[in-house]
Each structure stands twice: as structure tokens, then as C-alpha cells.
Design a protein around this motif. Structure first.
Motif, mmCIF file in Angstrom:
data_model
loop_
_atom_site.group_PDB
_atom_site.id
_atom_site.type_symbol
_atom_site.label_atom_id
_atom_site.label_comp_id
_atom_site.label_asym_id
_atom_site.label_seq_id
_atom_site.Cartn_x
_atom_site.Cartn_y
_atom_site.Cartn_z
ATOM 1 N N GLU A 1 0.660 -1.069 -0.057
ATOM 2 C CA GLU A 1 -0.054 0.187 -0.015
ATOM 3 C C GLU A 1 0.891 1.372 -0.077
ATOM 4 O O GLU A 1 1.913 1.256 0.495
ATOM 5 N N THR A 2 0.042 2.368 -0.272
ATOM 6 C CA THR A 2 0.922 3.638 -0.245
ATOM 7 C C THR A 2 1.472 3.951 1.219
ATOM 8 O O THR A 2 0.617 3.432 2.198
ATOM 9 N N GLY A 3 2.582 4.294 1.279
ATOM 10 C CA GLY A 3 3.114 4.547 2.883
ATOM 11 C C GLY A 3 3.709 3.406 3.463
ATOM 12 O O GLY A 3 4.008 3.533 4.746
ATOM 13 N N CYS A 4 4.036 2.312 2.563
ATOM 14 C CA CYS A 4 4.610 1.257 3.342
ATOM 15 C C CYS A 4 6.064 1.096 3.279
ATOM 16 O O CYS A 4 6.731 0.307 3.667
ATOM 17 N N LYS B 1 7.988 2.004 0.086
ATOM 18 C CA LYS B 1 8.684 1.364 -1.045
ATOM 19 C C LYS B 1 9.762 2.555 -1.741
ATOM 20 O O LYS B 1 10.494 2.039 -2.191
ATOM 21 N N THR B 2 8.933 3.429 -1.879
ATOM 22 C CA THR B 2 9.775 4.910 -2.586
ATOM 23 C C THR B 2 11.067 5.084 -1.536
ATOM 24 O O THR B 2 12.152 5.440 -2.021
ATOM 25 N N GLN C 1 7.476 8.816 -10.242
ATOM 26 C CA GLN C 1 6.145 8.714 -10.613
ATOM 27 C C GLN C 1 5.602 9.801 -11.425
ATOM 28 O O GLN C 1 4.896 9.462 -12.330
ATOM 29 N N ASP D 1 9.732 3.643 -10.382
ATOM 30 C CA ASP D 1 8.577 3.791 -9.071
ATOM 31 C C ASP D 1 7.380 4.426 -9.800
ATOM 32 O O ASP D 1 7.457 5.749 -9.840
ATOM 33 N N GLU D 2 6.357 3.425 -9.660
ATOM 34 C CA GLU D 2 5.128 3.637 -10.186
ATOM 35 C C GLU D 2 5.265 4.321 -11.511
ATOM 36 O O GLU D 2 4.593 5.770 -11.384
ATOM 37 N N THR E 1 1.554 5.965 -12.706
ATOM 38 C CA THR E 1 0.512 6.373 -11.785
ATOM 39 C C THR E 1 -0.042 7.841 -12.275
ATOM 40 O O THR E 1 -1.240 7.840 -12.218
ATOM 41 N N HIS F 1 1.431 -0.397 -7.358
ATOM 42 C CA HIS F 1 0.304 -0.678 -6.512
ATOM 43 C C HIS F 1 -0.282 -2.078 -7.266
ATOM 44 O O HIS F 1 -1.291 -2.674 -6.512
#
Ligand code: SF4
Length: 326
Positions: free
Chosen positions: A43-46, A48-49, A99, A184-185, A188, A218
Motif C-alpha cells: 500500500e501507499t506509505g509502506c 517502497k519509495t 512517478q 517507481d510507479e 501512476t 500498486h
């Protein structure tokens, strides 16, 4: 046997903010072989970036602080590199596609200025002439199927569509012929039809150039189609890794299963179920397994101890006490 290109071991990253210290990465482990395509989902905020930016050493410090671990590219620890080695790393070691292509390109320089700069920077030893550099820039734009590349070199980013800008970012990332690409995404900010075209293009190019790639996304659909192995990340930790086919066939971690159930089906059958709760507060993350407040199978031990990695097959690992029970 393929050689190991990247190995992250027990990486810890903190952010010192007004309210305290955010414990964002908490012992991240990841590896990638030469030529391998690996997906990183969550999820967002986990984190990854943050993981990707740590690999490139481009986290803003402060507030970020890498407090432990190592990131080996070949035999070199990126975390111990000096300025000169870092410059080499950024010029032809690792490239990243961000992104948002609009924010990645400088609005006051033409595409030609930015692309030829990238090519010059990554080929310093070859001492290319101006003409040769421009030739490479035109060829990089043709590689990403942009029509009339000579004209595009004269354009400013604002004169191009979002899809064209992202193709240019891909051209820049691949023009430096890096050993590793982190995407990275990459789609998006694009609309759905353009997303499919850009991903197809990126897939073809990394295949042709045999570039080792980490794809952050995602989208489980994209990962399934695109990668050979997947890491599932939750709240600053890798919770499961397996070859892509195996992960989709038999996911073990309750979080991975939750992510899969959250994907809507094209047939319209059933209901896509979200995972209840949200990513924890990094100021005071839960003790033990960081997923325990959201986990339908939580046990006492999960609240007290961090689950180690249990080997669930030759190349399948899962950080969950449920697997210990098997
Ligand atoms: Fe759930 Fe416990 Fe497994 Fe964490 S370790 S995912 S809380 S069962």
C-alpha cells in the motif's frame, strides 16, 4: 547461474520530525540478480519509495537518517560510497524513473538540453562530440517510439503530453545504460490507455537491453505480467517474497492475501474486499508483527515478537507465525 547484482541487508531508515522519530524502514532485506525483473508491492506509505531512494542515496538527510544495514551493488556498499563513487553510481550505475514525469523534467530547459546532458554525464569517458551526443539523443527518443524526435528535442516539457513526458523520462533512464533500473510507479500519473502503452514499451526495452529492474507498483496485474519475482512490503518490512507465479498461486502472508482480495475482477463477479484498518503510525509502530492490529489471524505471540522469515519453498519466504504452525 546469474550473479547477484543488488543485496540489501537489514536496512533501517528513520526520519526525525517535529513530533519525534518515524521508524520508516525496519530491517528491509531484498536481493536482485543480474538481468532479473523484480516487483515491489504494498500500500501507499509502506516504504517502497523510501527503499528505492535509499538505494540511490537520494533521501533528504536530514530529516532522514540511515541507521543500519548495507546496500551492496556488486561488492560495493552504496552506503559507504564517497562523492566520486556516488557520482559514478548516478551517471551509469543505477537509473530511476519517478512517478511524476512533469516533476522529473525541468520546465525551463528543452528536452534536448536535458537528454543530451544525461547522455554526456553518463558517457564522460567516451568524450562524445556534440554531434554524436545529439545522434544518441535522437536514437533514445526513437527507441521509446516518439514521432519526430528531432523536433521533440527542441520542445519544452510543457509542449508535450503526460504520456510523451514519461516516454522521455524512460528514454533518459535507459540512455545512461545503467546496470539497474528502478521504475517507481512509472504510470501512476497517466490515464489508463496510456498506462498500458507505456508499460508495454518499458517491458520491451528492459527485455531488449537485458536491464535488471525493480518495478514499484500498486498494481498486482502489472507485477504478474511483468516480473519474475515479487517482494510484498508492509509498514517498512518485507513480509513475503516468492517467484511471481508461485506467489499468485499460493500466497501465504495474510497481508498478501488481503492485497489479492482487494483487486476488482474484470468479470464483475464478487466484491473486491479492502483490508480493514490502515498503515500504522510510524512514530509508535505496533510491537511484534507490525500487521497484527489488522490481521484476522492474530495470536498472542504476534503482539510480542517480530516474526522471522520462514522458508516456504526453495525461493519462497514469509514473515508470519502462521507459517511456523504448518
Ligand atoms: Fe497475522 Fe501474526 Fe502472521 Fe502477523 S505474524 S501476519 S499478526 S498471523
Amino acid at each position: 547461474m546469474a550473479r547477484r547484482l543488488l543485496h540489501i541487508r537489514d536496512l533501517h531508515v528513520r526520519f526525525d520530525v517535529y513530533g519525534g522519530t518515524l521508524k520508516v524502514l525496519n530491517g528491509v532485506n531484498l536481493h536482485l540478480d543480474e538481468g532479473e525483473k523484480v516487483g515491489l508491492v504494498g500500500e501507499t506509505g509502506c516504504g517502497k519509495t523510501t527503499t528505492a531512494k535509499s538505494i540511490l542515496r537520494i533521501l533528504p538527510m536530514p530529516p532522514a537518517k540511515i541507521t543500519g544495514g548495507e546496500i551492496l551493488l556488486g561488492k560495493d556498499d552504496i552506503l559507504k560510497m564517497g562523492i566520486r563513487q556516488l557520482r559514478e553510481l548516478h551517471s551509469h550505475g543505477i537509473s530511476m524513473i519517478f512517478q511524476d514525469p512533469t516533476a522529473s523534467l525541468n520546465p525551463v530547459f528543452t528536452i534536448g538540453d536535458q537528454l543530451t546532458d544525461t547522455i554526456r554525464y553518463s558517457t564522460v569517458e567516451q568524450k562524445l562530440t556534440k554531434r554524436e551526443t545529439k545522434k544518441r539523443a535522437v536514437s533514445a527518443l526513437s527507441d521509446v517510439s516518439l514521432p519526430d524526435p528531432v523536433r521533440i528535442l527542441e520542445n519544452y516539457p510543457i509542449q508535450l503530453s503526460g504520456g510523451m513526458r514519461q516516454r522521455i523520462c524512460i528514454a533518459m533512464a535507459l540512455a545512461s545504460r545503467s546496470r539497474l533500473l528502478i521504475a517507481d510507479e512509472p504510470t501512476t500519473s497517466l490515464d489508463v490507455t496510456i498506462q498500458a502503452q507505456v508499460l508495454k514499451l518499458l517491458g520491451r526495452l528492459v527485455e531488449e537491453k537485458d536491464t535488471s529492474t525493480i518495478l514499484i507498483t500498486h498494481s498486482l496485474g502489472v507485477v504478474r505480467e511483468w516480473t519474475q519475482r515479487v517482494y510484498v512490503m508492509y509498514a517498512g518490512q518485507m513480509v513475503e517474497t516468492a517467484p511471481t507465479k508461485e506467489l499468485f498461486h499460493s500466497p501465504f502472508h495474510p497481508y498478501t492475501k488481503g492485497l489479492m482480495k482487494a483487486v476488482p475482477k474484470l468479470t464483475g463477479e464478487g466484491v473486491a474486499l479492502g483490508i480493514s484498518g490502515r498503515i500504522p503510525d510510524y512514530l509508535n509502530p505496533p510491537t511484534g508483527c507490525r500487521f497484527h492490529p489488522r490481521c484476522p489471524h492474530v495470536m498472542d505471540v504476534c503482539r510480542k515478537e517480530r516474526p522471522p522469515y520462514f522458508v516456504a519453498g526453495d525461493t519462497h519466504e514469509v514473515a508470519c507465525f502462521l507459517y511456523r504452525e504448518k
